[in-house]
Write a protein that holds these residues in place. Structure first.
Motif, PDB file in Angstrom:
ATOM      1  N   GLN A  80       4.191  84.656  52.472  1.00  0.00           N
ATOM      2  CA  GLN A  80       3.505  83.377  52.609  1.00  0.00           C
ATOM      3  C   GLN A  80       4.471  82.325  53.127  1.00  0.00           C
ATOM      4  N   ALA A  81       3.933  81.407  53.899  1.00  0.00           N
ATOM      5  CA  ALA A  81       4.670  80.212  54.303  1.00  0.00           C
ATOM      6  C   ALA A  81       4.150  79.078  53.442  1.00  0.00           C
ATOM      7  N   GLY A  82       5.021  78.127  53.115  1.00  0.00           N
ATOM      8  CA  GLY A  82       4.594  77.040  52.257  1.00  0.00           C
ATOM      9  C   GLY A  82       5.286  75.737  52.600  1.00  0.00           C
ATOM     10  N   VAL A  83       4.702  74.650  52.100  1.00  0.00           N
ATOM     11  CA  VAL A  83       5.288  73.327  52.198  1.00  0.00           C
ATOM     12  C   VAL A  83       5.253  72.714  50.811  1.00  0.00           C
ATOM     13  N   GLY A  84       6.219  71.849  50.530  1.00  0.00           N
ATOM     14  CA  GLY A  84       6.237  71.262  49.209  1.00  0.00           C
ATOM     15  C   GLY A  84       6.978  69.946  49.168  1.00  0.00           C
ATOM     16  N   ILE A  85       6.891  69.351  48.013  1.00  0.00           N
ATOM     17  CA  ILE A  85       7.570  68.096  47.739  1.00  0.00           C
ATOM     18  C   ILE A  85       8.158  68.198  46.340  1.00  0.00           C
ATOM     19  N   THR A 103      17.136  67.824  36.852  1.00  0.00           N
ATOM     20  CA  THR A 103      15.836  68.482  37.004  1.00  0.00           C
ATOM     21  C   THR A 103      15.038  67.929  38.173  1.00  0.00           C
ATOM     22  N   ARG A 104      14.421  68.841  38.921  1.00  0.00           N
ATOM     23  CA  ARG A 104      13.492  68.492  39.999  1.00  0.00           C
ATOM     24  C   ARG A 104      12.154  69.149  39.686  1.00  0.00           C
ATOM     25  N   LEU A 105      11.064  68.411  39.842  1.00  0.00           N
ATOM     26  CA  LEU A 105       9.725  68.961  39.696  1.00  0.00           C
ATOM     27  C   LEU A 105       9.134  69.109  41.089  1.00  0.00           C
ATOM     28  N   ALA A 106       8.751  70.324  41.440  1.00  0.00           N
ATOM     29  CA  ALA A 106       8.272  70.607  42.792  1.00  0.00           C
ATOM     30  C   ALA A 106       6.843  71.133  42.769  1.00  0.00           C
ATOM     31  N   VAL A 107       6.077  70.742  43.783  1.00  0.00           N
ATOM     32  CA  VAL A 107       4.743  71.286  44.026  1.00  0.00           C
ATOM     33  C   VAL A 107       4.782  71.903  45.411  1.00  0.00           C
ATOM     34  N   VAL A 108       4.355  73.165  45.502  1.00  0.00           N
ATOM     35  CA  VAL A 108       4.364  73.894  46.775  1.00  0.00           C
ATOM     36  C   VAL A 108       2.981  74.483  47.015  1.00  0.00           C
ATOM     37  N   ALA A 109       2.483  74.325  48.228  1.00  0.00           N
ATOM     38  CA  ALA A 109       1.242  74.975  48.649  1.00  0.00           C
ATOM     39  C   ALA A 109       1.611  75.994  49.719  1.00  0.00           C
ATOM     40  N   GLY A 110       1.092  77.206  49.584  1.00  0.00           N
ATOM     41  CA  GLY A 110       1.417  78.260  50.531  1.00  0.00           C
ATOM     42  C   GLY A 110       0.202  79.063  50.926  1.00  0.00           C
ATOM     43  N   ALA A 111       0.306  79.695  52.069  1.00  0.00           N
ATOM     44  CA  ALA A 111      -0.745  80.580  52.551  1.00  0.00           C
ATOM     45  C   ALA A 111      -0.088  81.688  53.351  1.00  0.00           C
ATOM     46  N   GLY A 112      -0.708  82.852  53.320  1.00  0.00           N
ATOM     47  CA  GLY A 112      -0.156  83.975  54.058  1.00  0.00           C
ATOM     48  C   GLY A 112      -1.056  85.185  53.945  1.00  0.00           C
ATOM     49  N   PHE A 113      -0.445  86.367  53.984  1.00  0.00           N
ATOM     50  CA  PHE A 113      -1.189  87.619  53.976  1.00  0.00           C
ATOM     51  C   PHE A 113      -0.579  88.592  52.991  1.00  0.00           C
ATOM     52  N   GLY A 139      -4.222  99.700  53.186  1.00  0.00           N
ATOM     53  CA  GLY A 139      -3.714  99.156  54.433  1.00  0.00           C
ATOM     54  C   GLY A 139      -4.351  97.881  54.942  1.00  0.00           C
ATOM     55  N   ALA A 140      -5.417  97.371  54.314  1.00  0.00           N
ATOM     56  CA  ALA A 140      -6.083  96.174  54.820  1.00  0.00           C
ATOM     57  C   ALA A 140      -5.226  94.932  54.563  1.00  0.00           C
ATOM     58  N   LEU A 141      -5.143  94.062  55.573  1.00  0.00           N
ATOM     59  CA  LEU A 141      -4.467  92.769  55.429  1.00  0.00           C
ATOM     60  C   LEU A 141      -5.501  91.712  55.052  1.00  0.00           C
ATOM     61  N   VAL A 142      -5.199  90.906  54.026  1.00  0.00           N
ATOM     62  CA  VAL A 142      -6.097  89.821  53.621  1.00  0.00           C
ATOM     63  C   VAL A 142      -5.286  88.544  53.475  1.00  0.00           C
ATOM     64  N   GLY A 143      -5.955  87.432  53.683  1.00  0.00           N
ATOM     65  CA  GLY A 143      -5.313  86.136  53.520  1.00  0.00           C
ATOM     66  C   GLY A 143      -5.238  85.751  52.046  1.00  0.00           C
ATOM     67  N   VAL A 144      -4.160  85.087  51.654  1.00  0.00           N
ATOM     68  CA  VAL A 144      -3.982  84.611  50.285  1.00  0.00           C
ATOM     69  C   VAL A 144      -3.467  83.176  50.313  1.00  0.00           C
ATOM     70  N   GLN A 145      -3.770  82.434  49.261  1.00  0.00           N
ATOM     71  CA  GLN A 145      -3.287  81.072  49.119  1.00  0.00           C
ATOM     72  C   GLN A 145      -2.653  80.913  47.747  1.00  0.00           C
ATOM     73  N   ARG A 146      -1.752  79.925  47.647  1.00  0.00           N
ATOM     74  CA  ARG A 146      -1.052  79.680  46.389  1.00  0.00           C
ATOM     75  C   ARG A 146      -0.777  78.188  46.254  1.00  0.00           C
ATOM     76  N   LEU A 147      -0.903  77.700  45.039  1.00  0.00           N
ATOM     77  CA  LEU A 147      -0.496  76.351  44.682  1.00  0.00           C
ATOM     78  C   LEU A 147       0.398  76.508  43.467  1.00  0.00           C
ATOM     79  N   GLU A 148       1.594  75.928  43.535  1.00  0.00           N
ATOM     80  CA  GLU A 148       2.606  76.225  42.529  1.00  0.00           C
ATOM     81  C   GLU A 148       3.286  74.938  42.070  1.00  0.00           C
TER      82      GLU A 148
END
Length: 160
Positions: A45-50, A58-68, A74-83
């Motif tokens: 997944q690729a993601g962006v965060g702050i 201490t740093r508190l980070a929020v990252v949103a990501g999406a990928g496969f 063998g099937a490829l599916v899209g996935v998302q993440r919020l962390e």
């Protein structure tokens, strides 16, 4: 709000925060990252965060990501993440060339045809020296399986 809208909102927020003037007292940093995951399925997944300073160490980070991910068969599916992750930096003032940190938090993960899953995240990382206003970091940990990641963060000269 749909997952895509959340990702777009976080990208815009990260871009706006990254455009702030570079001062020594800036309390936020932005990052872009690529993470690889391996469990019953494997993916990337690729993601962006702050990240926000939450004290000296201490740093508190929020990252949103999406990928496969590759499913069994063998099937490829899209996935998302919020962390959301808290990172504890052992060298917050860049007194050494490379700074070690540990982190933990929670993530929400969604793949088509399945529910949104909550995951516990734990990681160890090393952040390198700043170059051209950016610092690279590598991480390894767990959170929905084994994970490794590479991040490129906006860097402050005197702080991690």
């Amino acid at each position: 709000m749909k997952h895509g809208h959340v990702l777009v909102a976080l990208v815009l927020l990260a871009a706006r925060a990254g455009a702030q003037p570079s001062t020594g007292d800036r309390r936020t940093t932005t990052e872009i990252r690529i993470d690889g995951f391996a469990a019953r399925t494997a993916g990337a997944q690729a993601g962006v965060g702050i990240a926000l300073d939450a004290g000296t160490y201490t740093r508190l980070a929020v990252v949103a990501g999406a990928g496969f991910e590759r499913r069994p068969g063998g099937a490829l599916v899209g996935v998302q993440r919020l962390e959301g992750v808290g990172r504890f930096h052992l060298d917050p003032y860049r007194q050494t060339r490379h700074g070690v940190y540990a982190g933990g938090g929670l993530a929400l993960r969604h793949a088509p045809g399945g529910p949104v899953r909550a995951l516990v995240v734990a990681l160890l990382g090393v952040e390198g020296p700043p170059r051209h206003g950016m610092a690279a970091a590598v991480e390894a940990g767990v959170g929905g399986g084994a994970r490794v990641g590479v991040a490129l963060r906006s860097a402050r000269r005197q702080r991690r």
